[in-house]
Each structure stands twice: as structure tokens, then as C-alpha cells.
Design an enzyme around this catalytic site. Structure first.
Site, short mmCIF file in Angstrom:
data_model
loop_
_atom_site.label_atom_id
_atom_site.label_comp_id
_atom_site.label_asym_id
_atom_site.label_seq_id
_atom_site.Cartn_x
_atom_site.Cartn_y
_atom_site.Cartn_z
N ASP A 116 2.70 -7.30 -77.03
CA ASP A 116 2.66 -7.30 -78.50
C ASP A 116 2.52 -5.89 -79.04
OD1 ASP A 116 2.31 -8.46 -81.23
OD2 ASP A 116 0.33 -7.53 -80.99
N HIS A 141 -9.33 -15.73 -88.00
CA HIS A 141 -8.51 -14.55 -88.20
C HIS A 141 -8.02 -14.51 -89.64
CE1 HIS A 141 -5.69 -11.32 -87.28
NE2 HIS A 141 -4.84 -11.97 -88.05
N LYS A 195 -2.71 -12.57 -79.78
CA LYS A 195 -3.96 -11.80 -79.70
C LYS A 195 -5.18 -12.71 -79.75
CE LYS A 195 -2.15 -9.03 -82.76
NZ LYS A 195 -1.32 -8.01 -83.38
N SER A 234 2.89 -12.85 -82.75
CA SER A 234 2.09 -11.64 -82.56
C SER A 234 0.60 -11.93 -82.82
CB SER A 234 2.61 -10.55 -83.51
OG SER A 234 1.71 -9.49 -83.63
N ARG A 267 9.00 -2.96 -83.75
CA ARG A 267 9.36 -3.65 -85.00
C ARG A 267 9.12 -2.77 -86.20
NH1 ARG A 267 5.53 -8.36 -84.69
NH2 ARG A 267 6.25 -8.80 -86.80
N1 URA Z 1 -0.18 -8.47 -87.90
C1 URA Z 1 0.04 -8.62 -86.58
O1 URA Z 1 -0.90 -8.59 -85.79
N2 URA Z 1 1.30 -8.80 -86.14
C2 URA Z 1 2.34 -8.84 -86.97
O2 URA Z 1 3.45 -9.00 -86.52
C3 URA Z 1 2.12 -8.66 -88.35
C4 URA Z 1 0.84 -8.49 -88.77
#
Ligand code: URA
Ligand code: CA
Length: 434
Positions: A161, A82, A187, A183, A168
């Protein structure tokens, strides 16, 4: 349990239990807890941080809020990579076939991009015929057979999320290390990875602008991953300027092809070798980073990585002949050079602005529903630290419109040439293992 008490506890700097965190995440996902209470808790977390245990519990709760992809029918250790996001980041296109060529199974779930240039899927779709609309069974069969496949995001992954990130975004609580780390990790974990390699970008073009913040985020994610049972490592890499030379979908595919032939830009090749080595070690295909790097370098020079890319393209309907004849990729009608206005050294290439210029040409999406033009983008000829003569091309604009005046103006403002020499920036600042 009451949400009020949970907010109060975090507000006063105490540590939340697993039960309290689960109560919040489940309740918010089911819309039983209102936005205003969730916002208050997020702000309390923003100011009072979370312990390692709290971060791990939050990550797990978000993973459990939706579907989890089961990749257990794929043999071997599935390692995912990632990147926290950069301009012209072509690494996934290279790493997937490269590490697959040394036996690491790559089961990649990817998305379409928003902003700058397209996501991995958009880029791959510039190969005529290539598609990611395959069934889960086909996906698993392809990875078992060819070691690499890419599928579009499907299912209901980490809905908690999705909701929290949206909240957020409008409550000034995005920029919080425990919240960002959980977060991103939620994923990756929900997508079925056994092990995870993170490329945390640092610099003006990155989410995290300075090295200390980037390091803290990387350490937070590595700690969470290992704590929830997924081996995780990270690299902190430069995003003070775009990676490689190409920014734009088909242009980046061409750059990936060059790199897989061992003829890619130095920075892009080096970052792929660094990230790839971590992936190979985590997949247990090598015992040291040095051994892994040698395997990958050999694969780039003996043609194995390049062959693997062709197999991958054709297995998903793509015309693999583009690998030998990149001119069969979508081509822009106009190629316009941007000459340097002075002689000197390139001292800055503002990555964000170059990304925006590529988007203005049509390479990226301004909104979720924008159509993208796969052919257009920017190819740099100079990077920070390079000498340039007055009148020599700094870059070439690939456009499907004749009038690119606005883009030219933007690009001139985003590349700085100075009289004094400037060193090339460091590419890899640090690697973080447990
Ligand atoms: N990218 C994400 O997937 N989550 C975040 O909180 C910030 C950047
Ligand atoms: Ca690039």
C-alpha cells in the site's frame, strides 16, 4: 503470468483473478514489476473499477505484503475505529477510554499527523510524560489490564500500500473508490482488528466532498471488511466545518477531557456516541445500538469514562492530574480574539482553511520533519447556524508568536457571516451496516 496481459485484461474491462492480483501486488512490492506497468494498471482500474471480489483480493494481497499484528493474546473482540480524516477530529481521544470503560478492549496503533493538527499520538504527547514507546508485550499487557493502550506504528505494515499510494499520488489515480477502500482497509486489517468502525467524512473539509461519493466509499469499505471476515460498519458524518470547537493538540486534549466529563461540544459528543455504539455492538457488549448508546451515556455521566482516561494516561507515563487541572497542559503565550465584523448568522466555516491556519500557528506539520507546537491552535466560539453580534468573538487564536496578522487574514476569509438565518448542518448523514 505476464504483467502485460493483466494490464490488457483490465484495460478491456474484464475481471482479474485472485492469482493475477496477487502476482501484481507481490511483484510490485518486490520491485520486479516497474512503476510504468503498475501505473498503467492503476489507471485501468481507475476507469474500469473492480468487482467486490477483486477489491477483497486486492485488500488481502496488500495485507499479506508485510507484517500483520497479532492481538490474539488480548481477550475479547478488538474493535478499531478509523476516520477518513477531518479538521479538529478529537474523536479517538474520547472513544478509546469511553468504549474501554464499558469493557471493549481498545488496542490502538496510531501515527503522527501530517497537515492540519497532529495525529492521535501528537495530541496525547501534550500530556506531560505520556509516551507510546512501549514494547509489544507491554502493549498487550496494558490492554488486558486496563482495556486501553496506544502504541506507535512499528514494523513493516502493508508495504504494498505504501508503494502504491506513493505511485497513485503522482499518477492522478488517488481518487478511485476501489483503490481508496482497499488501501484503508488493508492497513486496518494488518493492524490486527477483529472488527472495524469507519467514520467516513463528507463535505468541503473532507476527502470526499459530496454525499454520494462518501456513501459509495463507505459501502465499499464495509463490503470489503465483511468479505474478508472482519465485521465492519460505517458512519457518514459531516466535515463541512470543524468538529467540536478546538483545533490544536493540547486544546483538543482539553476538549476531550470536557467531553469525557459529559460537558463537551454537542456535535463531538453525539458523533462519539454514534461511533462508540457501533464499536460496543461489534464487540458483543450490547445487542442493540440503543442499548450501547445508553451504556456509553451513563459512562459519561457517572464518571467512569473520565476515570478510565486517567488510568490510561498514567499507565503510559502521563501526568493524569491534567484531567482535573487542564491548565497543566501546554499553554500558548498569546490568546487573541477574532471579533466579528458584522451582526448576523455564521453561514460557513471552511474547515480546510481553519486547519491550514492552525498549521501556520505551528499546530501541524507542513512536512514530515517539522516540529509541532503542542500549545497552539484555534478555539471556535461559533459554529454554522449560530448568531453573532458585531464585535463578538468568532474564535480565539492561541499563539506563541505575537504577530498573527497572516493567520487573522486567513481566518477572516474562512468564516462567513450572512444576514439571513442558516440551519446548522446535519451531523450524521447515514450509518452503514452490512
Ligand atoms: N487514505 C488512505 O490511506 N489511502 C487512500 O488511498 C486514500 C486515503
Ligand atoms: Ca475538535
Amino acid at each position: 503470468m505476464r504483467m502485460y496481459d493483466i494490464i490488457e485484461k483490465k484495460r478491456d474491462g474484464h475481471t482479474l483473478t485472485k492469482e493475477e492480483i496477487d502476482y501484481f501486488v507481490e511483484g510490485y512490492t518486490k520491485e520486479e514489476i516497474p512503476d510504468y506497468q503498475a501505473s498503467a494498471l492503476l489507471m485501468a482500474i481507475y476507469f474500469n473499477d473492480m468487482t467486490i471480489e477483486e477489491r477483497a483480493h486486492l485488500t488481502s494481497a496488500m495485507v499479506e505484503s508485510g507484517d500483520q499484528i497479532d492481538l490474539s493474546d488480548i481477550s475479547g473482540i478488538k474493535v478499531d475505529k478509523h476516520s477518513t480524516g477531518g479538521v479538529g477530529d478529537t474523536t479517538t481521544l474520547i472513544l478509546a477510554p469511553l468504549v474501554a470503560s464499558v469493557g471493549v478492549p481498545v488496542a490502538k496503533m496510531s501515527g503522527r499527523g501530517l497537515g492540519h493538527t497532529g495525529g492521535t499520538i501528537d495530541k496525547l504527547e501534550s500530556v506531560p510524560g505520556f509516551h507510546v514507546e512501549i514494547s509489544n508485550d507491554q502493549f498487550i499487557d496494558l490492554v488486558n489490564k486496563n482495556k486501553v493502550a496506544v502504541i506507535g506504528q512499528s514494523g513493516n505494515l502493508t508495504p504494498a500500500d505504501k508503494k502504491l499510494y506513493g505511485l497513485r499520488d503522482v499518477t492522478a489515480t488517488v481518487n478511485s473508490i476501489p483503490l481508496i477502500a482497499s488501501s484503508i482497509m488493508s492497513k486496518k486489517i494488518a493492524s490486527g482488528a477483529d472488527a472495524i468502525v469507519l467514520d467516513v467524512k463528507t463535505g468541503a473539509g473532507a476527502f470526499m466532498k459530496n454525499l454520494d461519493d462518501s456513501k459509495a466509499l463507505a459501502e465499499a469499505m464495509v463490503t470489503i471488511g465483511n468479505r474478508v471476515g472482519r465485521q465492519t460498519m460505517a458512519v457518514i458524518s459531516d466535515m463541512s466545518q470543524p468538529l467540536g470547537y478546538a483545533i490544536g493538540n493540547a486544546l483538543e486534549v482539553k476538549e476531550a477531557i470536557d467531553t469525557l466529563k459529559g460537558q463537551g461540544p454537542k456535535d463531538l459528543t453525539e458523533l462519539c456516541l454514534t461511533l462508540g455504539s457501533q464499536m460496543v455492538v461489534l464487540a458483543n457488549k450490547a445487542s442493540t445500538m440503543d442499548e450501547a448508546r445508553e451504556m456509553l451515556k451513563e459512562s459519561l455521566t457517572n464518571g467512569k469514562a473520565f476515570e478510565q482516561f486517567k488510568v490510561f494516561l498514567s499507565s503510559q507515563g502521563g501526568d493524569a492530574s491534567v484531567a482535573d487541572q487542564p491548565e497543566n497542559l501546554p499553554q500558548a503565550e498569546f490568546k487573541i480574539e477574532l471579533p466579528s465584523l458584522s451582526t448576523g448568522t455564521v453561514s460557513n466555516i471552511i474547515a480546510d482553511d481553519i486547519g491550514t491556519a492552525a498549521m501556520m500557528l505551528g499546530a501541524g506539520r507542513a512536512t514530515k520533519d517539522s516540529e509541532i507546537d503542542l500549545a497552539v491552535g484555534i478555539v471556535l466560539h461559533k459554529k454554522i447556524g449560530d448568531r453573532v453580534k458585531e464585535g463578538e468573538a468568532l474564535l480565539t487564536i492561541h499563539a506563541n508568536q505575537q504577530n498573527v496578522e497572516e493567520v487573522r487574514q486567513k481566518l477572516y476569509k474562512s468564516i462567513v457571516v450572512t444576514e439571513e438565518d442558516v440551519p446548522a448542518p446535519t451531523l450524521v448523514y447515514d450509518t452503514i451496516t452490512k
